[in-house]
Design a protein around this motif. Structure first.
Motif, PDB file in Angstrom:
ATOM      1  N   ALA A 627       0.831  -1.206   0.000  1.00 16.06           N
ATOM      2  CA  ALA A 627       0.000   0.000   0.000  1.00 16.06           C
ATOM      3  C   ALA A 627       0.866   1.256   0.000  1.00 16.06           C
ATOM      4  O   ALA A 627       0.587   2.219  -0.731  1.00 16.06           O
ATOM      5  CB  ALA A 627      -0.924  -0.011   1.214  1.00 16.06           C
ATOM      6  N   LEU A 628       1.931   1.273   0.798  1.00 14.86           N
ATOM      7  CA  LEU A 628       2.829   2.438   0.831  1.00 14.86           C
ATOM      8  C   LEU A 628       3.516   2.628  -0.515  1.00 14.86           C
ATOM      9  O   LEU A 628       3.652   3.755  -1.014  1.00 14.86           O
ATOM     10  CB  LEU A 628       3.869   2.269   1.941  1.00 14.86           C
ATOM     11  N   HIS A 629       3.969   1.524  -1.109  1.00 15.92           N
ATOM     12  CA  HIS A 629       4.608   1.614  -2.432  1.00 15.92           C
ATOM     13  C   HIS A 629       3.630   2.169  -3.464  1.00 15.92           C
ATOM     14  O   HIS A 629       4.000   3.002  -4.310  1.00 15.92           O
ATOM     15  CB  HIS A 629       5.113   0.243  -2.868  1.00 15.92           C
ATOM     16  N   LEU A 630       2.382   1.700  -3.439  1.00 16.17           N
ATOM     17  CA  LEU A 630       1.379   2.174  -4.394  1.00 16.17           C
ATOM     18  C   LEU A 630       1.098   3.663  -4.220  1.00 16.17           C
ATOM     19  O   LEU A 630       1.045   4.422  -5.201  1.00 16.17           O
ATOM     20  CB  LEU A 630       0.082   1.378  -4.226  1.00 16.17           C
ATOM     21  N   LEU A 631       0.916   4.098  -2.983  1.00 22.39           N
ATOM     22  CA  LEU A 631       0.658   5.516  -2.723  1.00 22.39           C
ATOM     23  C   LEU A 631       1.802   6.372  -3.244  1.00 22.39           C
ATOM     24  O   LEU A 631       1.585   7.401  -3.890  1.00 22.39           O
ATOM     25  CB  LEU A 631       0.484   5.750  -1.221  1.00 22.39           C
ATOM     26  N   ALA A 632       3.015   5.968  -2.947  1.00 26.23           N
ATOM     27  CA  ALA A 632       4.178   6.768  -3.354  1.00 26.23           C
ATOM     28  C   ALA A 632       4.331   6.796  -4.864  1.00 26.23           C
ATOM     29  O   ALA A 632       4.591   7.846  -5.460  1.00 26.23           O
ATOM     30  CB  ALA A 632       5.441   6.220  -2.697  1.00 26.23           C
ATOM     31  N   ALA A 645      -7.095  13.975  -2.880  1.00 23.00           N
ATOM     32  CA  ALA A 645      -8.121  13.747  -1.860  1.00 23.00           C
ATOM     33  C   ALA A 645      -8.801  12.394  -2.027  1.00 23.00           C
ATOM     34  O   ALA A 645      -9.350  11.849  -1.065  1.00 23.00           O
ATOM     35  CB  ALA A 645      -9.157  14.867  -1.908  1.00 23.00           C
ATOM     36  N   SER A 646      -8.770  11.820  -3.236  1.00 21.68           N
ATOM     37  CA  SER A 646      -9.447  10.544  -3.461  1.00 21.68           C
ATOM     38  C   SER A 646      -8.780   9.398  -2.716  1.00 21.68           C
ATOM     39  O   SER A 646      -9.406   8.361  -2.476  1.00 21.68           O
ATOM     40  CB  SER A 646      -9.510  10.227  -4.963  1.00 21.68           C
ATOM     41  N   VAL A 647      -7.501   9.547  -2.353  1.00 23.90           N
ATOM     42  CA  VAL A 647      -6.809   8.474  -1.630  1.00 23.90           C
ATOM     43  C   VAL A 647      -6.601   8.820  -0.165  1.00 23.90           C
ATOM     44  O   VAL A 647      -6.039   8.014   0.586  1.00 23.90           O
ATOM     45  CB  VAL A 647      -5.446   8.136  -2.285  1.00 23.90           C
ATOM     46  N   VAL A 674       1.818  10.458   4.793  1.00 22.30           N
ATOM     47  CA  VAL A 674       1.416  11.539   5.692  1.00 22.30           C
ATOM     48  C   VAL A 674       0.890  12.725   4.887  1.00 22.30           C
ATOM     49  O   VAL A 674      -0.139  13.326   5.220  1.00 22.30           O
ATOM     50  CB  VAL A 674       2.597  11.956   6.591  1.00 22.30           C
ATOM     51  N   LEU A 675       1.591  13.067   3.813  1.00 24.78           N
ATOM     52  CA  LEU A 675       1.153  14.170   2.954  1.00 24.78           C
ATOM     53  C   LEU A 675      -0.231  13.906   2.369  1.00 24.78           C
ATOM     54  O   LEU A 675      -1.099  14.782   2.355  1.00 24.78           O
ATOM     55  CB  LEU A 675       2.158  14.362   1.810  1.00 24.78           C
ATOM     56  N   LEU A 676      -0.425  12.692   1.874  1.00 23.88           N
ATOM     57  CA  LEU A 676      -1.704  12.368   1.245  1.00 23.88           C
ATOM     58  C   LEU A 676      -2.827  12.311   2.274  1.00 23.88           C
ATOM     59  O   LEU A 676      -3.957  12.708   1.980  1.00 23.88           O
ATOM     60  CB  LEU A 676      -1.588  11.045   0.496  1.00 23.88           C
ATOM     61  N   ALA A 677      -2.539  11.834   3.452  1.00 20.66           N
ATOM     62  CA  ALA A 677      -3.561  11.830   4.499  1.00 20.66           C
ATOM     63  C   ALA A 677      -3.992  13.255   4.818  1.00 20.66           C
ATOM     64  O   ALA A 677      -5.178  13.528   5.049  1.00 20.66           O
ATOM     65  CB  ALA A 677      -3.021  11.142   5.748  1.00 20.66           C
ATOM     66  N   ALA A 678      -3.035  14.189   4.800  1.00 16.88           N
ATOM     67  CA  ALA A 678      -3.335  15.585   5.126  1.00 16.88           C
ATOM     68  C   ALA A 678      -4.104  16.292   4.029  1.00 16.88           C
ATOM     69  O   ALA A 678      -4.604  17.405   4.240  1.00 16.88           O
ATOM     70  CB  ALA A 678      -2.036  16.335   5.408  1.00 16.88           C
ATOM     71  N   GLY A 680      -6.906  15.471   2.957  1.00 21.20           N
ATOM     72  CA  GLY A 680      -8.313  15.436   3.350  1.00 21.20           C
ATOM     73  C   GLY A 680      -8.490  16.111   4.706  1.00 21.20           C
ATOM     74  O   GLY A 680      -7.586  16.100   5.546  1.00 21.20           O
ATOM     75  N   ALA A 681      -9.650  16.690   4.927  1.00 24.98           N
ATOM     76  CA  ALA A 681      -9.876  17.430   6.173  1.00 24.98           C
ATOM     77  C   ALA A 681      -9.678  16.537   7.394  1.00 24.98           C
ATOM     78  O   ALA A 681      -9.150  16.982   8.424  1.00 24.98           O
ATOM     79  CB  ALA A 681     -11.284  18.022   6.167  1.00 24.98           C
ATOM     80  N   ALA A 682     -10.062  15.255   7.301  1.00 32.50           N
ATOM     81  CA  ALA A 682      -9.941  14.357   8.447  1.00 32.50           C
ATOM     82  C   ALA A 682      -8.495  14.018   8.769  1.00 32.50           C
ATOM     83  O   ALA A 682      -8.203  13.480   9.841  1.00 32.50           O
ATOM     84  CB  ALA A 682     -10.726  13.069   8.183  1.00 32.50           C
ATOM     85  N   GLY A 683      -7.580  14.331   7.840  1.00 35.83           N
ATOM     86  CA  GLY A 683      -6.182  13.981   8.045  1.00 35.83           C
ATOM     87  C   GLY A 683      -5.358  15.033   8.748  1.00 35.83           C
ATOM     88  O   GLY A 683      -4.172  14.813   9.027  1.00 35.83           O
ATOM     89  N   ARG A 684      -5.938  16.189   9.058  1.00 38.69           N
ATOM     90  CA  ARG A 684      -5.146  17.260   9.670  1.00 38.69           C
ATOM     91  C   ARG A 684      -4.580  16.882  11.040  1.00 38.69           C
ATOM     92  O   ARG A 684      -3.428  17.177  11.330  1.00 38.69           O
ATOM     93  CB  ARG A 684      -5.988  18.538   9.752  1.00 38.69           C
ATOM     94  N   PRO A 685      -5.364  16.221  11.909  1.00 33.46           N
ATOM     95  CA  PRO A 685      -4.750  15.793  13.179  1.00 33.46           C
ATOM     96  C   PRO A 685      -3.583  14.834  12.973  1.00 33.46           C
ATOM     97  O   PRO A 685      -2.587  14.889  13.702  1.00 33.46           O
ATOM     98  CB  PRO A 685      -5.911  15.109  13.915  1.00 33.46           C
ATOM     99  N   LEU A 686      -3.703  13.944  11.972  1.00 33.26           N
ATOM    100  CA  LEU A 686      -2.611  13.013  11.693  1.00 33.26           C
ATOM    101  C   LEU A 686      -1.373  13.756  11.199  1.00 33.26           C
ATOM    102  O   LEU A 686      -0.241  13.344  11.479  1.00 33.26           O
ATOM    103  CB  LEU A 686      -3.052  11.981  10.644  1.00 33.26           C
TER     104      LEU A 686
END
Length: 983
Positions: A627-632, A645-647, A674-678, A680-686
């Protein structure tokens, strides 16, 4: 008897069995007689056909003719006529004659404005070809001339068919085929023109212009000729056009539409008065095909249509993002940092002023989310209409439900006969037996197509008997939807059981794809060969949808997925799917930062659903490393396309699984997660939780003297960190890459260093660094990076008063964002150019509405107004509220210049509601809007109200020094500073 010369010369009896013609001499004689059936061919020409350049006696010729007569039998007489021979057959029984007739009919339909009918006729005509005409006509000069004529007609029919498909909006599927055809026929101007139109419709204006230039050069070099007037006019049209993304067209239909003509007309008419129509019915009853035909009617009436296939979705939360993709819209601009705009808000902004028919196909598995979204869009977008297909109603106010029922007796028989004739040439049958088969199938179109395809290998009597055994009935009366569903399932199971084991394995493994697959992907993931895929398509288990792609209908996919689980192959198929798309993303990643950017963006966009499916599967497995390899690997594509935002939900889930410590050797991939999680609005705490560890991991991957694996992460890390209280660590990390061996990372480092110099007050060093960055990006062919650097350079040139250079740099950046389809960024650049053309700075009017700017150039309010208006249109289409606010602010400035204070106040008020106060790039527009309201109040003599607005502008800027550094015109800065000084 039927005859074929479009390929190797062959003949068939009426029952489909092939006639044994004998050797090549007899086939060559038959081909020449069949070129113009019924016409006399001289004995000399026939002798030449037997032995080109040789001497064949009259006796030898007569002997060959006699043998050919014997082979054909009484069904086709070969007569002696004068000094030659002729064959007495019905022209429609010769594939070449039938081809010419259908091609003429297709061209006539195209000329009559009936592209749907034209495409159906031309596809049927071209489907008669089994190979090149040279295979049967390659002997004498006469035979070669006939082959040349037929091949030319074939190319013309191909062009007519593709033109019809383009008129129906099938641009994306046409591009690969047109590329291949133009490569084989580089001097055919019509093909080049069709490719230019298809590319332009998909947002590839620059590529379309390259095709023109290559065609012009070849014509000059090889023929010493100029392009035709038509091609030159098309070139001029594309140069002046404003490219906008095309909404997704309905899927291409490769078979004729049988029955339901009245239903199509009724639903189309209903949509003229109703804003939401839902077609309901069991699987396989024909809801999707009916919606496609209704959409074609709307397109024929010049209505805008967007067709959204929801079957690939596995989560209703992905629905807004799927609609954005179908509309051709990005999730955000090239420059992140303003915080993500909610997809639904972007949809509302994009659709609020458009007259569009939105087709939502296959809603049943996301019916609650589809209903909620449709209700909101219809409530906020007054010109929008929605046509949905589902197994149940959406259940919202204003919905008109239309039950789609099985075909009537006549239509079912016509559909069966049509598909049977495609499977077996010359198919004829007792109508009572056809009716018995259709009744056993509950007259369901999908069931009929599956069964008819089996007539390639089964006789109708045998087929009917097997169905009786399988279904337990010979005919049925009225049936409920549930019972019809059981019938369809039984037919799918029956058709599946007739497959060979290699076919079943390929079909069940194909079910892991989302939204279809390319032939290459299917071969790799399914572990099969091309012949097996073609066989599955012949048997209607797969559909060939153009562009070398296949898809599987949802009803069949659901059954195949059960068989995949039953075989215990789901994990292995998912793993093969993930490996293939990880490899594809890794191959594409470096190309996305170079000259192949546009081509690879399109390639990955075609596989967007499959990339998300592969990622979802790896997250759910769980397989965090994959999953990490795919995201990157996909991150550069996601950011350039504006789809990060789709991921974000998958990245958030993945971070929860990984924890605060990166997996061994995957620190860079962790930082990208971490960048991709951020995003989305729900990813700001992360982001706050993981930022320090991620920055440390990224720094370890990019020590400065060697390159990491994902250069785009550097720039995006800095952009995301720029809004933090202390971005110095990110700045130091990225700017330290100026001597990095990776050229794109070096260009990024110079780009970032330029901002550092500007922040220290050294404008000259800053501009040099940014120019170095622009040149580095430009040398690589990267439009994304080049546009970013040019935008800043244009601002610097405008700030020092060199407006001519600023406009030239902005024009270059606009061309690049246009190629990328970045509407939001294009709108931003158009506002900038409008500002450069309209800012007066208190200078005197030259008496003609234009103003001398002191260096020989003139302000041009009319051109500025056009820029602002174009920016507003692009912003609406992009669904960008902030960019629309900036454009409205510019139009407000023009209204002030023209003395229309009421209009200016209205425009400024709308702008203030839309501009995002938290995005750094919006700051200047917010200040200008507030100052504009101050000028309106001042012009009305309302001094206190004016000073209040000017002070609000100063507060928005933060402090007077920052206001002076923002590059705003004196007409904005001076009254604001004066108001502050009076406080």
């Amino acid at each position: 008897m039927r005859f074929g010369i479009l390929g190797e010369t062959r003949a068939w009896y009426d029952d489909g069995a092939e006639v044994p013609l004998g050797g090549p001499a007899r086939r060559a004689l038959l081909a020449l007689l069949l070129v113009r059936p019924g016409e006399v061919v001289s004995a000399d020409r026939l002798a030449e056909e037997l032995d080109p350049g040789g001497a064949v006696s009259a006796h030898a010729l007569q002997s060959q003719v006699s043998r050919l007569r014997t082979a054909l039998g009484p069904a086709a007489a070969i007569e002696r006529a004068g000094a030659g021979y002729r064959i007495v057959v019905v022209p429609e029984d010769v594939d070449a004659c039938r081809f010419e007739h259908l091609a003429r009919e297709g061209r006539a339909a195209l000329g009559d404005g009936e592209p749907g009918r034209a495409v159906a006729l031309l596809r049927e005509a071209l489907g008669l070809w089994r190979g090149p005409a040279w295979d049967g006509l390659d002997g004498s000069e006469t035979a070669r001339a006939a082959a040349v004529r037929l091949e030319e007609l074939r190319l013309a029919a191909l062009e007519d068919r593709i033109e019809g498909e383009l008129r129906l909006g099938e641009h994306r599927a046409a591009v690969p085929e047109l590329r291949e055809l133009v490569g084989r026929h580089p001097l055919r101007e019509r093909m080049a023109g069709l490719l230019m139109r298809a590319l332009f419709a998909e947002g590839g204006q620059a590529e379309a212009l390259v095709v023109f230039e290559e065609t012009r050069r070849r014509l000059a070099e090889e023929l010493g000729a100029d392009p035709s007037a038509e091609l030159v006019a098309l070139h001029r049209e594309l140069l002046s056009a404003d490219p906008s993304p095309s909404p997704a067209a309905p899927p291409a239909q490769l078979t004729s539409f049988v029955g339901r003509d009245e239903e199509v007309a009724e639903v189309a008419e209903l949509l003229r008065v109703a804003r939401l129509v839902t077609l309901i019915g069991p699987g396989g009853v024909g809801k999707t095909r009916l919606s496609v035909e209704v959409a074609a009617v709307a397109r024929g009436a010049r209505d805008e249509v967007c067709f959204v296939e929801l079957a690939p979705l596995r989560d209703g939360a992905d629905l807004p993002q799927a609609l954005l993709g179908a509309l051709g819209l990005r999730g955000n601009g090239l420059q992140p940092g303003g915080g993500p705009t909610a997809p639904v808000d972007r949809l509302i902004a994009a659709l609020s002023g458009r007259m569009l028919l939105l087709v939502l196909d296959n809603c049943e598995h996301v019916v609650e989310e589809a209903a909620a979204l449709a209700a909101r869009l219809l409530a906020t977008c007054p010109r929008l209409r929605v046509l949905a297909t589902s197994r149940e109603p959406l259940g919202i106010i204003g919905e008109h439900v239309r039950q789609v029922r099985p075909l009537d007796d006549e239509a079912a028989a016509r559909l069966f006969t049509d598909r049977a004739a495609a499977a077996r040439r010359g198919f004829t049958a007792d109508p009572r037996l056809v009716r018995r088969v259709c009744a056993a199938l509950d007259d369901l179109p999908l069931a009929i197509e599956l069964v008819a395809a089996r007539l390639r290998t089964l006789d109708l009597d045998e087929l009917a008997g097997r169905l009786d055994d399988r279904l337990g009935v010979a005919a049925r009366g009225s049936r409920t939807a549930d019972e019809r569903h059981r019938t369809l399932r039984s037919v799918v199971a029956w058709s599946w059981d007739l497959l060979s084991e290699p076919e079943r394995r390929a079909a069940r493994r194909f079910t892991v794809f989302a939204g279809g697959a390319s032939a290459e992907a299917a071969l790799r993931v399914c572990g099969t060969d091309g012949e097996t895929l073609e066989s599955l398509a012949d048997k209607s288990l797969l559909e060939a949808v153009g562009g070398g792609r296949y898809r599987m209908l949802e009803t069949i996919r659901a059954y195949g997925a059960e068989r995949l689980d039953e075989a215990g192959e789901r994990d292995s198929a998912r793993g093969a799917h993930a490996r293939y798309f990880l490899e594809l993303a890794r191959t594409a990643d470096p190309q996305l930062r170079g000259a192949g950017q546009l081509e690879w963006l399109r390639a990955l966009a075609a596989e967007h659903d499959n990339l998300l499916t592969a990622l979802r599967g790896a997250v759910e497995a769980p397989d965090p490393a994959t999953a990490l390899h795919l995201l990157a690997a996909a991150s550069t594509y996601l950011w350039i396309r504006g789809a990060s935002a789709s991921v974000a939900p998958y990245a958030i889930t993945l971070l929860d699984a990984v924890g605060d410590t990166p997996l061994e050797g995957l620190g860079e991939e962790y930082a990208i997660c971490v960048l991709l999680a951020a995003s989305g609005a729900a990813g700001r705490p992360l982001w706050r939780r993981h930022r320090a560890a991620a920055e440390q991991a990224l720094a370890a991957a990019w020590p400065g003297d060697r390159a990491g694996r994902h250069p785009a992460a550097l720039l995006l890390w800095l952009m995301r960190s720029a809004s933090e209280a202390d971005p110095r660590g990110a700045f130091a990390l990225v700017s330290s890459q100026r001597d990095c061996p990776e050229p794109w990372a070096r260009a990024v480092a110079w780009y970032v260093s330029g901002f550092g110099s500007l922040g220290e007050g050294d404008a000259e060093a800053g501009e040099r660094a940014l120019a170095t960055a622009a040149e580095g990006f430009r040398a690589l062919g990267d439009r994304w990076g080049t546009a970013l650097a040019l935008d800043v350079l244009a601002g610097l040139a405008g700030g020092r008063g060199d407006r001519a250079r600023a406009i030239a740099l902005t024009d270059e950046a606009l061309a690049l964002t246009g190629e990328l389809g970045a509407l939001e960024d294009s709108a931003d650049l158009l506002v900038n150019r409008g500002d450069l053309r309209s800012d007066r700075g208190g200078r005197p009017d030259d008496g003609g509405g234009r103003l001398d700017d002191g260096d020989g150039h003139l302000d041009d309010p009319a051109a500025a107004r056009a820029d602002y208006a174009s920016a507003a249109d692009l912003a609406r289409r992009a669904g960008s509220s902030t960019c629309l606010g900036a454009a409205l602010r510019g139009l407000g400035d023009i209204a002030v210049l023209e003395g229309d204070l009421d209009e200016a106040e209205r425009l400024y008020g709308e702008a203030l509601e839309r501009i995002d106060p938290h995005w750094v790039k919006s700051l200047g527009n917010r200040v200008r809007t507030l100052a504009g309201l101050g000028r309106v109040a001042e012009a009305r003599g309302a001094g206190p109200a004016a000073r209040k607005r000017y002070r609000e502008a100063a507060e928005a800027a933060g402090d007077p020094d920052r206001l002076r550094l923002m590059g705003l015109p004196a007409s904005v800065v001076e009254p604001v500073l004066e108001a502050v000084s009076r406080r």
